[in-house]
Motif scaffolding. Structure first.
Motif, PDB file in Angstrom:
ATOM      1  N   THR A 104      23.073  27.131   6.468  1.00 50.04           N
ATOM      2  CA  THR A 104      22.857  28.193   5.425  1.00 50.04           C
ATOM      3  C   THR A 104      24.104  28.109   4.615  1.00 50.04           C
ATOM      4  O   THR A 104      24.215  28.343   3.253  1.00 50.04           O
ATOM      5  CB  THR A 104      22.774  29.417   6.264  1.00 50.04           C
ATOM      6  N   LEU A 105      25.105  28.161   5.259  1.00 49.93           N
ATOM      7  CA  LEU A 105      26.581  28.021   4.331  1.00 49.93           C
ATOM      8  C   LEU A 105      26.544  27.015   3.520  1.00 49.93           C
ATOM      9  O   LEU A 105      26.945  27.099   2.275  1.00 49.93           O
ATOM     10  CB  LEU A 105      27.757  28.017   5.309  1.00 49.93           C
TER      11      LEU A 105
ATOM     12  N   LEU B 263      35.402  28.325   8.005  1.00 48.20           N
ATOM     13  CA  LEU B 263      35.287  28.779   6.681  1.00 48.20           C
ATOM     14  C   LEU B 263      34.943  30.028   6.634  1.00 48.20           C
ATOM     15  O   LEU B 263      35.127  30.888   5.755  1.00 48.20           O
ATOM     16  CB  LEU B 263      34.480  27.694   5.851  1.00 48.20           C
ATOM     17  N   GLU B 264      33.957  30.406   7.651  1.00 47.39           N
ATOM     18  CA  GLU B 264      33.349  31.764   7.738  1.00 47.39           C
ATOM     19  C   GLU B 264      34.241  32.696   8.383  1.00 47.39           C
ATOM     20  O   GLU B 264      34.057  33.897   8.561  1.00 47.39           O
ATOM     21  CB  GLU B 264      31.917  31.601   8.461  1.00 47.39           C
TER      22      GLU B 264
ATOM     23  N   CYS C  44      32.496  24.810   9.178  1.00 52.52           N
ATOM     24  CA  CYS C  44      31.775  25.882   8.623  1.00 52.52           C
ATOM     25  C   CYS C  44      32.287  27.205   9.467  1.00 52.52           C
ATOM     26  O   CYS C  44      32.398  28.304   8.926  1.00 52.52           O
ATOM     27  CB  CYS C  44      30.552  25.737   8.761  1.00 52.52           C
ATOM     28  N   TRP C  45      32.287  27.092  10.934  1.00 56.40           N
ATOM     29  CA  TRP C  45      32.555  28.203  11.651  1.00 56.40           C
ATOM     30  C   TRP C  45      34.007  28.735  11.073  1.00 56.40           C
ATOM     31  O   TRP C  45      34.358  30.067  10.897  1.00 56.40           O
ATOM     32  CB  TRP C  45      32.875  27.857  13.248  1.00 56.40           C
TER      33      TRP C  45
ATOM     34  N   GLY D 204      35.575  32.632  11.524  1.00 53.84           N
ATOM     35  CA  GLY D 204      34.991  32.641  13.086  1.00 53.84           C
ATOM     36  C   GLY D 204      36.406  32.440  13.806  1.00 53.84           C
ATOM     37  O   GLY D 204      37.254  31.619  13.674  1.00 53.84           O
TER      38      GLY D 204
ATOM     39  N   MET E 182      23.835  28.387  10.998  1.00 55.31           N
ATOM     40  CA  MET E 182      24.969  28.939  10.222  1.00 55.31           C
ATOM     41  C   MET E 182      25.470  28.043   9.195  1.00 55.31           C
ATOM     42  O   MET E 182      25.833  28.182   8.006  1.00 55.31           O
ATOM     43  CB  MET E 182      26.087  29.655  10.979  1.00 55.31           C
ATOM     44  N   SER E 183      26.000  26.719  10.024  1.00 56.45           N
ATOM     45  CA  SER E 183      26.369  25.665   8.934  1.00 56.45           C
ATOM     46  C   SER E 183      25.322  25.308   7.957  1.00 56.45           C
ATOM     47  O   SER E 183      25.956  25.075   6.877  1.00 56.45           O
ATOM     48  CB  SER E 183      26.410  24.557   9.964  1.00 56.45           C
TER      49      SER E 183
END
Length: 174
Positions: A67-68, A45-46, A42-43, A48, A64-65
């Protein structure tokens, strides 16, 4: 299921997500680290970077994970488009898990397999000319920061690791 993952199920939106941070703190290190494979996905994909992770708490990474994933799944319930992003790193991961499960149910955690799959996928993308080496470096740095595989899995012989690919379902959209 010993025959594989994601072979039984249905599409239903959850009514909620329960995440008990006190329980997470009681898990053995390998379980916590294994869970960070999905967080790393997820990080990445965002967009980061590893350097930013020094200023982010475990709580914030998990939020964050979740929510995404919730945003992607609610917008694409039946894997018709953007939801495929959540499969990032999982094609190889599921093949490795299937081989590992047949040998020893404790050999490889899902998050560990996802981390290996992410490292493989970005290198494949680089070899195909879809990303440059800076993306490989970004992935490696994030994975090194979040996911240190406590006990490396045994090697996967080529004749063992290719067979599970035939049973892993992946849909593509055009």
């Amino acid at each position: 299921m010993r025959s594989g993952k994601n072979l039984v199920g249905a599409f239903h939106q959850p009514i909620g997500v329960l995440c008990d941070f006190e329980t997470i703190a009681t898990l053995p290190e390998r379980e916590r680290v294994g869970g960070l494979g999905e967080v790393a996905k997820c990080w990445l994909l965002e967009g980061g970077f590893a350097a930013e992770l020094n200023d982010v708490s475990l709580h914030d990474l998990i939020v964050m994970s979740v929510t995404l994933k919730a945003a992607i799944v609610s917008a694409d319930e039946h894997e018709g488009g953007r939801r495929a992003l959540l499969n990032y790193g999982h094609t190889l991961a599921h093949a490795l898990e299937k081989v590992a499960l047949a040998r020893d149910g404790d050999e490889l955690r899902h998050g560990e397999a996802v981390a290996i799959g992410l490292a493989f996928a970005v290198r494949l993308a680089e070899a195909l000319g879809r990303v440059d080496n800076s993306e490989v470096v970004r992935h490696d740095e994030v994975l090194d920061f979040l996911v240190s595989i406590v006990e490396s899995p045994r090697t996967f012989e080529r004749h063992h690791s290719w067979k599970p690919w035939r049973t892993i379902k992946r849909r593509t959209t055009t």
